[in-house]
Motif scaffolding. Structure first.
Motif, short mmCIF file in Angstrom:
data_model
loop_
_atom_site.label_atom_id
_atom_site.label_comp_id
_atom_site.label_asym_id
_atom_site.label_seq_id
_atom_site.Cartn_x
_atom_site.Cartn_y
_atom_site.Cartn_z
N UNK A 10 0.85 -1.18 0.00
CA UNK A 10 0.00 0.00 0.00
C UNK A 10 0.89 1.24 0.00
N UNK A 11 0.85 1.98 -1.09
CA UNK A 11 1.58 3.24 -1.14
C UNK A 11 0.66 4.37 -0.72
N UNK A 12 1.23 5.40 -0.10
CA UNK A 12 0.41 6.55 0.31
C UNK A 12 1.02 7.83 -0.25
N UNK A 13 0.15 8.78 -0.50
CA UNK A 13 0.61 10.05 -1.04
C UNK A 13 -0.46 11.10 -0.79
N UNK A 14 -0.03 12.31 -0.50
CA UNK A 14 -0.99 13.41 -0.36
C UNK A 14 -1.28 14.03 -1.72
N UNK A 15 -0.57 13.59 -2.76
CA UNK A 15 -0.69 14.24 -4.07
C UNK A 15 -1.72 13.59 -5.00
N UNK A 16 -1.57 12.27 -5.29
CA UNK A 16 -2.44 11.66 -6.29
C UNK A 16 -2.38 10.13 -6.19
N UNK A 17 -3.29 9.49 -6.90
CA UNK A 17 -3.30 8.03 -6.97
C UNK A 17 -2.00 7.54 -7.60
N UNK A 18 -1.63 8.15 -8.72
CA UNK A 18 -0.41 7.73 -9.41
C UNK A 18 0.81 7.85 -8.48
N UNK A 19 0.88 8.93 -7.72
CA UNK A 19 2.04 9.15 -6.86
C UNK A 19 2.10 8.09 -5.75
N UNK A 20 0.93 7.68 -5.25
CA UNK A 20 0.92 6.63 -4.22
C UNK A 20 1.46 5.32 -4.79
N UNK A 21 1.10 5.04 -6.04
CA UNK A 21 1.62 3.82 -6.69
C UNK A 21 3.13 3.94 -6.89
N UNK A 22 3.56 5.09 -7.35
CA UNK A 22 5.01 5.32 -7.56
C UNK A 22 5.77 5.10 -6.25
N UNK A 23 5.24 5.59 -5.15
CA UNK A 23 5.89 5.43 -3.84
C UNK A 23 6.04 3.94 -3.48
N UNK A 24 5.00 3.18 -3.75
CA UNK A 24 5.06 1.75 -3.43
C UNK A 24 6.07 1.03 -4.33
N UNK A 25 6.07 1.37 -5.62
CA UNK A 25 7.01 0.75 -6.58
C UNK A 25 8.45 1.10 -6.18
N UNK A 26 8.68 2.36 -5.86
CA UNK A 26 10.02 2.82 -5.49
C UNK A 26 10.54 2.04 -4.28
N UNK A 27 9.65 1.81 -3.32
CA UNK A 27 10.04 1.06 -2.12
C UNK A 27 10.37 -0.39 -2.47
N UNK A 28 9.54 -0.97 -3.32
CA UNK A 28 9.77 -2.37 -3.73
C UNK A 28 11.11 -2.49 -4.44
#
Lengths: 69, 69, 69, 69, 69, 69, 69, 69, 69, 69, 69, 69
Positions: free
Chosen positions: D12-30
């Protein structure tokens, strides 16, 4: 090695006590007429309300049992 | 403000006592090796039967925990 | 014979004790402002974790009640 | 021709900006600990609210990666 | 420690700009008449087309808020 | 009597031969690094096409294994 | 161009006549207290039986209406 | 008053930019060969990863259009 | 022209060979006690593992048969 | 107060007339051999076509009945 | 870099031999009139029975293909 | 014995009269341009409201037809 076949039936147990007790009621009933009960799966959890309180928990399960001969 | 990332793993806890106890068993096991456990979701509730009675409740949950560094 | 109409609302009850208690909490709250509660359906069972233990069970239900006049 | 095997993990990625950014955060962590990331699937889109506004988008994804050796 | 109860309502926000903006519109409307908004879940993402282009994004969400007294 | 806990992981096996072979490939890979594999569930069956023919079957499964210590 | 917001409520209409009539009953009731009804979706179709015959069709719908101000 | 009939087709749009852009790409393509596009529904949101980053968003939609004559 | 009524039962066939063989085993068992078998639908595909290999495919099907008199 | 147990069976009724009539046909058949029919749920609505017209509506329902003794 | 668009169509392949063969039959038919077939997803697995044996496997798939120009 | 292949298309029929009539409208339209229509499945039942009354039933179906050559 024998390949077993199982039948699944769907039962709704009810109980004023708890979800687990409603499942137990359904299993106990199945056990009266069916042998070789193997597993169950909870399908749906509902309940009836009376005077603003839970009257009955209604838990629907599938019960699997061996039907080999 | 930091944007956290969480990982979800899937566990099946078992208990002869209750649904809640099966979940507790799974959480307790997760807590042995994972820090920062945050939440869980019940995915599936099943059970094994022996001699016409519930032998084990088998409750599958997803457990979410923070994986930030 | 009258054909009734029912409304369904969705509530999440929480409890540190059990799934059943979380449902009871939600029903009790509904009963404060709504008359003629008839039935409920469990929609989702989740929970929050704190220090590796279950902090709250969070059970989402739909509650149906008569809205005839 | 080799038949690959892939593993899927859920984040689960989280972001205050957007849906896409939350996904990017999760991918970056992976990507920090896993090689050969191949694809992702959005499983759930939620968010937390604070003072009547979106505080965090919470997007749960499955990430698939090759586990051949 | 108090056990909270939450209510969930379902709203469809619309926007010609983006999915996120449609959700923001729905949250903003909810915040006008409801206090203690806590979380939301995206349920459905649709849209209307006009002259071969997206006219409106239509995003249906559930919004959860505390109803304790 | 001990209450076991199981973990489920998700794998996608691929095979140019058959659905069953894709599952076997995924199980074989899991068995290299995980002990006590107990069961699997087929989640999704897909495939890639090349030159109008099936290039690979892609079968996603959940594999359950005991994590007791 | 204004971006509208809609609310969806869930109703169960009942009728001894037909599925359509049960929906009409629910819509008619909604229209008594809600303006700007826009659309509905059939969610569930059930019924009660008495003396081996259908006593009531019970059709659950979601009704959407504009909540702009 | 005429009763219209609509056809729904399923398209997957891709974009390196955003979910919305992937949908726009799919709609634009549909508009090249189909008249009277009316609405769309997002069915699935996935993506491909390359070098640990999102390479393409892949958004599958259903597009509805009038087929009256 | 007569309007037929059909009954559906749920069976789990098992086989160490293949998915198709597990279905055949379940159909063969149904055919021992039920006449007029008409169709089947695969509901769930699972399996048990032993020593890191597939021990049994477990395929759950619904079988439909005419119950007219 | 007694806690009842119910069994659910699945039937497909067919009719050239309407969805409701197909359900009625299935209920009527169930009533021939089963007592204490209580409720039904529509599971699936299909139909066969012949010469470009609806030949039969095929409506699958679950029927619940009390199995106490 | 070009953003591709894909179309998905739904086909039911049938075979008296196996699930895989039914899929192959559907793919082969699609390939007669459609170029650039890319992937498929199994949606439903059913079959017809005759004289107590499987007459035909009926496997419904979605097939995706590029529609760029 | 020949193994047939079928294609499924998705249509939304509309009618101010009934669910059945909306399906008939969709089938009739399909029959204008497609031969060998075989079956249909109801996917979704919705409707538009105007002045607090049902304006149109909107019923989405899948229609299957043989595509052999």
């Amino acid at each position: 090695m024998k390949d077993h076949v199982y039948k699944l039936i769907e039962l709704t147990g009810t109980s004023s006590a708890s979800i687990e007790d409603a499942v137990v009621k359904a299993i106990r009933r199945a056990n009266k007429t069916i042998q070789h009960l193997c597993w169950f799966q909870v399908i749906d959890t509902r309940g009836s309300l009376r005077k603003g309180k839970i009257h009955h928990w209604q838990v629907t399960i599938k019960v699997g049992f061996a039907v080999d001969n």
